[in-house]
Design a protein around this motif. Structure first.
Motif, short mmCIF file in Angstrom:
data_model
loop_
_atom_site.label_atom_id
_atom_site.label_comp_id
_atom_site.label_asym_id
_atom_site.label_seq_id
_atom_site.Cartn_x
_atom_site.Cartn_y
_atom_site.Cartn_z
N ASN A 122 34.27 21.01 53.88
CA ASN A 122 35.43 21.30 53.03
C ASN A 122 35.58 20.26 51.91
N ILE A 123 34.48 19.90 51.31
CA ILE A 123 34.50 18.77 50.39
C ILE A 123 35.27 19.07 49.10
N PHE A 124 35.17 20.25 48.57
CA PHE A 124 35.75 20.49 47.25
C PHE A 124 37.28 20.53 47.29
N ASN A 125 37.83 21.16 48.32
CA ASN A 125 39.28 21.14 48.47
C ASN A 125 39.79 19.72 48.73
N THR A 126 39.03 18.97 49.55
CA THR A 126 39.43 17.60 49.86
C THR A 126 39.45 16.74 48.60
N LEU A 127 38.41 16.89 47.78
CA LEU A 127 38.34 16.09 46.55
C LEU A 127 39.44 16.50 45.57
N ALA A 128 39.58 17.80 45.35
CA ALA A 128 40.51 18.27 44.33
C ALA A 128 41.97 18.04 44.70
N ASP A 129 42.29 18.20 45.98
CA ASP A 129 43.69 18.14 46.40
C ASP A 129 44.13 16.77 46.89
N ASN A 130 43.16 15.94 47.27
CA ASN A 130 43.53 14.67 47.92
C ASN A 130 42.90 13.46 47.25
N LYS A 131 41.58 13.32 47.41
CA LYS A 131 40.94 12.06 47.03
C LYS A 131 40.96 11.79 45.52
N LEU A 132 40.60 12.76 44.72
CA LEU A 132 40.48 12.49 43.29
C LEU A 132 41.83 12.26 42.60
N PRO A 133 42.90 12.98 42.94
CA PRO A 133 44.18 12.64 42.32
C PRO A 133 44.63 11.21 42.61
N VAL A 134 44.41 10.75 43.83
CA VAL A 134 44.77 9.38 44.19
C VAL A 134 43.93 8.38 43.40
N LEU A 135 42.62 8.62 43.37
CA LEU A 135 41.72 7.73 42.63
C LEU A 135 42.03 7.75 41.14
N ASP A 136 42.22 8.94 40.60
CA ASP A 136 42.42 9.09 39.16
C ASP A 136 43.65 8.31 38.69
N ARG A 137 44.75 8.49 39.37
CA ARG A 137 45.99 7.83 38.96
C ARG A 137 45.85 6.30 39.03
N ALA A 138 45.38 5.80 40.16
CA ALA A 138 45.34 4.35 40.35
C ALA A 138 44.30 3.68 39.44
N MET A 139 43.13 4.30 39.33
CA MET A 139 42.06 3.69 38.53
C MET A 139 42.44 3.66 37.05
N SER A 140 43.01 4.74 36.56
CA SER A 140 43.43 4.76 35.15
C SER A 140 44.57 3.79 34.91
N ALA A 141 45.51 3.70 35.86
CA ALA A 141 46.63 2.76 35.71
C ALA A 141 46.14 1.32 35.69
N LEU A 142 45.18 1.02 36.55
CA LEU A 142 44.65 -0.34 36.62
C LEU A 142 44.03 -0.75 35.29
N VAL A 143 43.20 0.13 34.73
CA VAL A 143 42.54 -0.19 33.46
C VAL A 143 43.59 -0.34 32.35
N THR A 144 44.53 0.59 32.31
CA THR A 144 45.56 0.56 31.27
C THR A 144 46.42 -0.69 31.37
N ASP A 145 46.84 -1.00 32.57
CA ASP A 145 47.72 -2.15 32.80
C ASP A 145 47.02 -3.47 32.45
N LEU A 146 45.78 -3.61 32.92
CA LEU A 146 45.02 -4.84 32.61
C LEU A 146 44.84 -4.99 31.10
N LYS A 147 44.56 -3.88 30.44
CA LYS A 147 44.31 -3.94 29.00
C LYS A 147 45.59 -4.32 28.25
N GLN A 148 46.71 -3.71 28.63
CA GLN A 148 47.97 -4.01 27.95
C GLN A 148 48.40 -5.46 28.16
N ARG A 149 48.01 -6.06 29.24
CA ARG A 149 48.37 -7.45 29.52
C ARG A 149 47.34 -8.44 29.00
#
Length: 422
Positions: free
Chosen positions: A289-316
């Protein structure tokens, strides 16, 4: 494989840590007398944040998509702010990909979880006769002199245990905390300062006797850890772990989950001057069940945190001095199995690096149209580690000496991925 140093069991070590913690905790009141200047530490020295994806994420569903093929799965690629495409389920990260690059031609041979985890953390395949130091231990060891004012540990593992210091010794072991910044064994009530000092003197007397009995480097490491524990528990820099004091909008930016909170904690630790932080996001061993797991769970969590980390570090203003590494122990098979999952695959896969010292916005290397093989120069764990070390200004001529006297080159003599070096 145990990472406890020879001559000292883990139980022995932990009991002393707990004992020291119990006696030292009341001295937190003395912390106000130690005036660490966080602003002076900010931007001083270089840091690395490793985002560790335990379980082996399917990188051809995230960073190297193959739409329209039998192996490609249902996800579609989207354009990014860099010169490459990534998964449609990483839209926020796509907006910061000019700061990150994907190595699409990783090719390794360790498709077992334990062996792959060790290999990707150290640059060496497991060997029963020697324990090699991990990324965090190597970088903390090499950059320690640039962080003289640091009173908290130079290698912090958030939400996971990481891989240990090997022959470098317990002084360079990961300091493990939860994603909320909670540190175990730091709380103890009922001790006054006079009692505390008396107990510390007694403990040092015992430790000194132990060291003088020629118990080897493990005993000396233990004494060093005691001193570090005292500094740790009396330091104002401990405020860096209080991630819950961040504004609610900042917590929301990173995501209200363990990984988001861990990435936010990593930013705080970079501000405090910690040279290496590892943040764990497990759960990528998706045999079904990899595609549902990635789309509904793992990738949203990764996407939000990873993008926030890059953005936050850059702004500071911290991204230029902070190198980011994203990887797991291997990837998943291009072939989709009968359970709509992917199995273990190390032959052709991707990692991500960016930030300080790294060229962003590019894809390095190529895989075949079905993702089953690398068609350009393959890169290894050693090569990736050498590239990160070079980006952080660590000499690749550095050679350690193992406890058996064997010389060991940093990053196992890996070659630098030239396209990535800024």
């Amino acid at each position: 494989m145990s990472f406890a140093p020879q001559g000292m069991t883990r139980r022995h070590f932990m009991s002393h840590m707990a004992g020291a913690s119990a006696m030292i905790a009341p001295s937190l009141m003395m912390g106000s007398a130690i005036q660490a200047n966080a602003q002076e530490l900010k931007k001083r020295g270089k840091s690395c944040i490793m985002l560790w994806m335990g379980g082996g994420p399917s990188t051809m569903d995230i960073w190297d998509l193959k739409p329209g093929t039998n192996t490609g799965g249902p996800f579609r690629p989207i354009s990014t702010k860099g010169d490459l495409q990534i998964s449609e389920h990483m839209p926020m990260t796509a907006k910061v990909m000019d700061n990150l690059s994907v190595v699409r031609s990783m090719s390794t041979r360790e498709a077992d979880h334990g062996r792959g985890r060790y290999y990707m953390h150290t640059g060496y395949v497991p060997n029963p006769n020697i324990e090699h130091p991990s990324y965090g231990s190597v970088i903390a060891h090499e950059l320690a002199s640039d962080h003289n004012e640091l009173e908290i540990p130079p290698f912090v593992s958030v939400g996971g245990g990481s891989v240990g210091p090997g022959f470098l010794g317990m002084s360079w072991a990961p300091f493990t905390v939860s994603s909320s910044g909670q540190v175990r064994n730091l709380g103890m009530k009922g001790w006054g300062n006079e009692t505390l000092q008396s107990r510390l003197e007694m403990l040092r007397l015992i430790e000194g006797g132990f060291v003088n009995q020629n118990r080897g480097p493990a005993a000396m490491d233990h004494a060093k850890i005691l001193d570090k524990t005292v500094k740790l528990m009396t330091s104002d820099q401990m405020k860096a772990f209080k991630v819950n004091e961040e504004p609610e909008e900042m917590k929301e930016l990173y995501g209200q989950d363990g990984f988001g909170r861990g990435c936010l904690l990593a930013r705080r630790l970079v501000e405090a001057g910690v040279p290496f932080i590892e943040v764990d996001l497990g759960g990528w061993d998706n045999h079904q069940n990899i595609f549902n797991t990635l789309a509904d769970n793992k990738l949203p969590v990764l996407d939000r945190a990873m993008s926030a980390l890059v953005t936050d570090l850059k702004q500071r203003g911290l991204l230029e001095s902070t190198t980011i590494v994203w990887m797991g122990e291997f990837s998943r098979t291009p072939r989709i199995n009968g359970n709509t999952g992917r199995d273990h695959w190390a032959r052709s896969w991707s990692t991500v690096v960016g930030g300080g010292g790294i060229n962003g916005g590019i894809a390095v290397g190529e895989t075949s149209s079905d993702g089953t093989r690398v068609e350009t120069e393959p890169y290894s764990s050693e090569d990736l580690m050498a590239t990160v070390c070079r980006a952080m200004g660590i000499s690749l001529d550095t050679t350690f000496t193992s406890k058996s006297g064997r010389p060991m080159k940093i990053a196992n003599g890996g070659k630098v991925i030239k396209e990535l070096i800024a």
